[in-house]
Design an enzyme around this catalytic site. Structure first.
Site, PDB file in Angstrom:
ATOM      1  N   ASN A 109       0.880  -1.384  -0.047  1.00  0.00           N
ATOM      2  CA  ASN A 109      -0.099   0.043  -0.088  1.00  0.00           C
ATOM      3  C   ASN A 109       0.815   1.267  -0.010  1.00  0.00           C
ATOM      4  OD1 ASN A 109      -2.657   1.547   0.408  1.00  0.00           O
ATOM      5  ND2 ASN A 109      -1.838   2.121   2.377  1.00  0.00           N
ATOM      6  N   TYR A 126       0.148  10.307   4.636  1.00  0.00           N
ATOM      7  CA  TYR A 126      -0.262  10.477   5.894  1.00  0.00           C
ATOM      8  C   TYR A 126       0.883  11.708   6.703  1.00  0.00           C
ATOM      9  CZ  TYR A 126      -1.613   5.876   5.050  1.00  0.00           C
ATOM     10  OH  TYR A 126      -2.338   4.439   4.511  1.00  0.00           O
ATOM     11  N   GLU A 167      -1.206   1.030  -6.187  1.00  0.00           N
ATOM     12  CA  GLU A 167      -1.065   2.567  -6.364  1.00  0.00           C
ATOM     13  C   GLU A 167      -0.032   2.883  -7.765  1.00  0.00           C
ATOM     14  OE1 GLU A 167      -3.065   2.580  -2.542  1.00  0.00           O
ATOM     15  OE2 GLU A 167      -1.320   1.498  -3.290  1.00  0.00           O
ATOM     16  N   ASP A 201      -4.896  21.007  10.397  1.00  0.00           N
ATOM     17  CA  ASP A 201      -5.253  20.127   9.230  1.00  0.00           C
ATOM     18  C   ASP A 201      -6.064  20.760   7.867  1.00  0.00           C
ATOM     19  OD1 ASP A 201      -5.223  17.592   7.911  1.00  0.00           O
ATOM     20  OD2 ASP A 201      -5.307  16.581   9.784  1.00  0.00           O
TER      21      ASP A 201
END
Length: 485
Positions: free
Chosen positions: A171, A175, A235, A284
């Protein structure tokens, strides 16, 4: 064709006058963030900070800050280019459901230029410099303390590589990473993310999890890391499809993972089960601070890099930010695939102000009673679209990207005692509005024309919208200059 690496793209932007070098010393504590936030909100150029206080490494920012730059980075004229390409692969079958979604991506794997290819370490620029043991010092990398109440300094564009310990499927995710000290970083793996699941599986087996984090990757790889792909879709397969060429991969030095051979910097380490540290707060992409929570703490054992590397990062906060172009490309790229799952959809829009997941505006060619409600529930069942909090359904003749047009429909076409659907379900890990974490209330608004079968039985039926007489409008257009207007 897309650019093979970050530095070739930066050179191209500089030749076009779309990159500004900042030669004076700047402080990564608040100052860089303030500069970048102003420039990206003004849709200004990419920035290369050459003299970052405390680091000898240049810092590239706002690289994908406009749709034009991101299109150029991926070798496209617009995001619609790749959407048309994906749509062409899916025809004429247009299989439905999640099986069809995966089969559609499987068709991409048959294209010879798509799968990544392996290169030897000696041919990988990212292995030009290798640091291990006491030579590892994350303080030498320019991490950003962006907002006044942030809990520390963060790397915001590190592409995290993990593998499912059971299946071996890799994966690639994006993040935020808090730098705790010279060898430790916090992994903000949210509850719905694949890497968190990988760590949970490894911990259950009593094993440590290998992790590799790459910075300054080829643009198509960076974009692919932001795309909400199903966990079993590679990906790097998608990156190759977007770029039109195979991504060069190299084995890591100390962990059993592969990373882009043309990345600028890579961090390698093993995550020990149960190793947690307080992470955050962090300003964020929601525009609000997310609270401090315990998250996995990764010890870095090895750093590999190019000679004279460039670190790439982004600033997030109240929109608009660099997230905008990335989110809009995802919206366009995945329209054909969303239509595979929900063929009722004509078009959709994910407003940046909603963080690209809080709100979905969708148009349908309405054919039967409660068609809008059927589409709402299909969206709430479609992979990461399940996190959507507000769905507005309009008729096919409404431009979903014209927010004034959408507002006119939504404000005028709705009887809220009949046309509003309220449900409960999962919400984003970062959502601060839900009264408890991870789940909350959602709403669907049916702003379509109502049918008699739906209970709209007023005399004359649903009214016609006001519109100009076509013949008169054409005549006025021809004579416009005569009016002197």
């Amino acid at each position: 064709m897309a650019y093979d690496d970050l530095r070739s793209f930066l050179r191209a932007l500089e030749r076009e006058g779309d990159l500004k070098r900042i030669k004076v010393e700047v402080d990564p504590h608040l100052e860089v963030g303030e500069i970048v936030d102003r420039v990206q909100k003004a849709k200004g150029p990419a920035l290369l900070f050459e003299n970052v206080k405390g680091s000898a490494m240049p810092l590239a920012m706002n690289v994908f800050g406009t749709e034009r730059r991101l299109s150029k980075a991926l070798g496209l004229k617009s995001p619609d280019d790749i959407a048309e390409k994906i749509g062409g692969l899916l025809k004429p079958e247009l299989p439905q459901g999640f099986t069809g979604f995966r089969e559609a991506f499987g068709k991409l794997a048959t294209m010879a230029h798509v799968p990544p290819r392996n290169v030897k370490s000696g041919d990988a620029p990212v292995h030009e410099v290798v640091l291990t043991g006491e030579d590892v010092d994350l303080e030498q990398l320019p991490a950003l303390f962006t907002w006044p109440l942030d809990g520390g300094s963060f790397f915001n564009l590190g592409l995290t590589h993990t593998k499912d310990p059971d299946s071996g499927v890799r994966n690639l995710g994006l993040y935020r990473l808090q730098r705790h000290d010279r060898r430790t970083i916090g992994m903000h793996w949210q509850i719905h993310k694949d890497s968190r699941n990988h760590a949970a599986v490894a911990a259950k087996r009593g094993e440590r999890l290998p992790v590799a984090i790459a910075f300054g990757c080829p643009p198509a790889v960076t974009y692919a890391a932001t795309a909400p792909l199903p966990g079993d879709i590679d990906e790097y397969l998608f990156a190759g499809f977007v770029a039109g060429e195979r991504v060069r991969m190299v084995d890591c030095k100390t962990v059993p993972l592969q990373v882009p051979a043309d990345a600028e910097v890579v961090l390698e380490g093993w995550l020990e089960p149960g190793e947690l540290l307080p992470e955050g707060p962090f300003g964020d992409h929601t525009g609000f601070y997310t609270p401090q929570e315990p998250f996995p703490a990764l010890t870095i054992d090895c750093v590999t890099m190019r000679r004279r590397p460039v670190l790439q990062s982004i600033v997030v906060g109240r929109p608009p930010t660099e997230d905008g172009p990335l989110g809009k490309f995802t919206e366009r790229f995945f329209l054909p695939l969303l239509k595979v799952i929900i063929p009722d959809i004509v078009d959709y829009d994910l407003p940046e102000a909603g963080g690209f997941h809080n709100c979905v505006i969708v148009s349908i060619d309405k054919k039967y009673p409660k068609h809008a409600q059927k589409v709402m529930h299909a969206i709430w069942g479609a992979h990461m679209m399940s996190l959507t909090k507000l769905i507005v359904v309009v008729d096919a003749d409404c431009d979903v990207h014209d927010y004034q047009e959408v507002a006119w429909r939504a404000l005028g076409n709705v009887d809220y005692s009949r046309d509003l659907s309220v449900v409960e379900g999962p919400v984003d890990h970062l959502d601060h509005a839900s009264y408890q974490q991870f789940w909350g209330g959602k709403a669907g608004i049916d702003a379509t024309r109502k049918l008699p079968e739906e209970g709209y039985t007023r005399d004359g039926g649903w009214p016609e919208m006001v519109a100009s007489d076509p013949e008169t409008a054409a005549r006025v257009t021809r004579r416009w200059k005569e009016y002197g207007l």
